[in-house]
Motif scaffolding. Structure first.
Motif, short mmCIF file in Angstrom:
data_model
loop_
_atom_site.label_atom_id
_atom_site.label_comp_id
_atom_site.label_asym_id
_atom_site.label_seq_id
_atom_site.Cartn_x
_atom_site.Cartn_y
_atom_site.Cartn_z
N PHE A 46 0.80 -1.22 0.00
CA PHE A 46 0.00 0.00 0.00
C PHE A 46 0.84 1.28 0.00
O PHE A 46 0.31 2.37 0.22
CB PHE A 46 -0.96 0.01 1.20
CG PHE A 46 -2.08 -0.99 1.08
CD1 PHE A 46 -3.11 -0.79 0.17
CD2 PHE A 46 -2.10 -2.12 1.87
CE1 PHE A 46 -4.15 -1.69 0.05
CE2 PHE A 46 -3.15 -3.03 1.78
CZ PHE A 46 -4.17 -2.82 0.85
N ALA A 47 2.11 1.19 -0.27
CA ALA A 47 3.00 2.36 -0.24
C ALA A 47 2.55 3.46 -1.18
O ALA A 47 2.76 4.64 -0.91
CB ALA A 47 4.43 1.93 -0.57
N HIS A 48 1.91 3.12 -2.26
CA HIS A 48 1.49 4.08 -3.29
C HIS A 48 0.21 4.85 -2.93
O HIS A 48 -0.16 5.77 -3.65
CB HIS A 48 1.25 3.33 -4.61
CG HIS A 48 0.09 2.39 -4.54
ND1 HIS A 48 0.20 1.16 -3.92
CD2 HIS A 48 -1.17 2.51 -4.97
CE1 HIS A 48 -0.98 0.56 -3.99
NE2 HIS A 48 -1.83 1.35 -4.63
N THR A 49 -0.45 4.53 -1.84
CA THR A 49 -1.80 5.06 -1.58
C THR A 49 -1.85 6.46 -0.97
O THR A 49 -2.89 7.08 -0.96
CB THR A 49 -2.59 4.12 -0.65
OG1 THR A 49 -1.92 4.07 0.62
CG2 THR A 49 -2.72 2.74 -1.25
N GLU A 50 -0.76 6.93 -0.41
CA GLU A 50 -0.72 8.22 0.26
C GLU A 50 -1.72 8.31 1.42
O GLU A 50 -2.29 9.36 1.70
CB GLU A 50 -0.96 9.37 -0.73
CG GLU A 50 0.10 9.43 -1.81
CD GLU A 50 -0.11 10.56 -2.80
OE1 GLU A 50 -0.98 11.44 -2.56
OE2 GLU A 50 0.60 10.57 -3.81
N ALA A 51 -1.91 7.18 2.12
CA ALA A 51 -2.79 7.17 3.29
C ALA A 51 -2.24 8.12 4.35
O ALA A 51 -1.03 8.28 4.49
CB ALA A 51 -2.88 5.76 3.86
N ASN A 52 -3.15 8.74 5.10
CA ASN A 52 -2.72 9.56 6.23
C ASN A 52 -3.29 9.05 7.56
O ASN A 52 -3.08 9.64 8.60
CB ASN A 52 -3.10 11.04 6.03
CG ASN A 52 -4.59 11.29 6.11
OD1 ASN A 52 -5.39 10.37 6.00
ND2 ASN A 52 -4.97 12.54 6.31
#
Length: 189
Positions: A46-52
């Protein structure tokens, strides 16, 4: 995930009705080294998701969510299965529990889940997708965006993935159980 698959096959126990017990290493007694490896794999996927923000549901999702939050340096919020008398500004949804054979309210404070949040949901199991559908509802009520859903174990024969994909979800499962027929654990290669 090879290590997880090995643990499921070595230590998992199957019961009639499609029940897989992994309480020896995942959701009662926990193996911290396995939990770290699970966290690392979720971060990779999930590194690409830009989750915060990391979101889970109590109780078995908390440990892997904490590990992912630690590795990504993000806050972790868990939805509660009981309405606390002290919680205000609450978002709520109903979830049908396959394991417990009952419906319950799932709640989260709007103070910790709001518009602008990019949420990564982490949980132990994906079966029928009921808990995940409840999370989708809570995230939508909050005006947040669900950028991914990660499950340690998916029971593919219970078809929760199809329900979530219809909602447009980005789903990653670390181990996929294709069958528990005759109480034999069959994992996808």
């Amino acid at each position: 995930m090879k290590l997880l698959n090995e643990r499921i096959l070595d230590e998992g126990r199957c019961y009639p009705g499609g029940i897989l017990k992994v309480d020896r290493f995942l959701n009662h007694q926990m193996d911290p080294n396995l939990m770290k490896a699970i966290g690392v794999e979720f971060v990779r996927r999930f590194a690409h998701t830009e989750a915060n923000k990391i979101l889970t549901i109590e109780a078995s999702g908390i440990a892997p969510a904490i590990m992912v939050g630690f590795l990504l340096d993000l806050p972790v919020v868990f939805a509660k299965k009981k309405k606390p008398s002290t919680m205000g500004n609450m978002l709520s949804t109903k979830v049908e529990s396959f394991t417990k054979q009952r419906a319950y309210d799932v709640v989260i404070s709007h103070d910790y889940l709001g518009a602008g949040d990019k949420v990564l949901f982490i949980d132990d199991f994906l079966a029928y997708g009921n808990a995940a559908m409840g999370i989708i509802d809570l995230v939508r009520q909050a005006g947040a965006q669900l950028v991914g859903m990660g499950f340690i174990i998916e029971k593919a024969f219970q078809h929760g993935r199809e329900k979530l994909e219809k909602e447009g979800m980005n789903i990653e499962s670390l181990a996929i159980v294709d069958s528990l027929d005759d109480c034999v654990i069959k994992l996808r290669k």
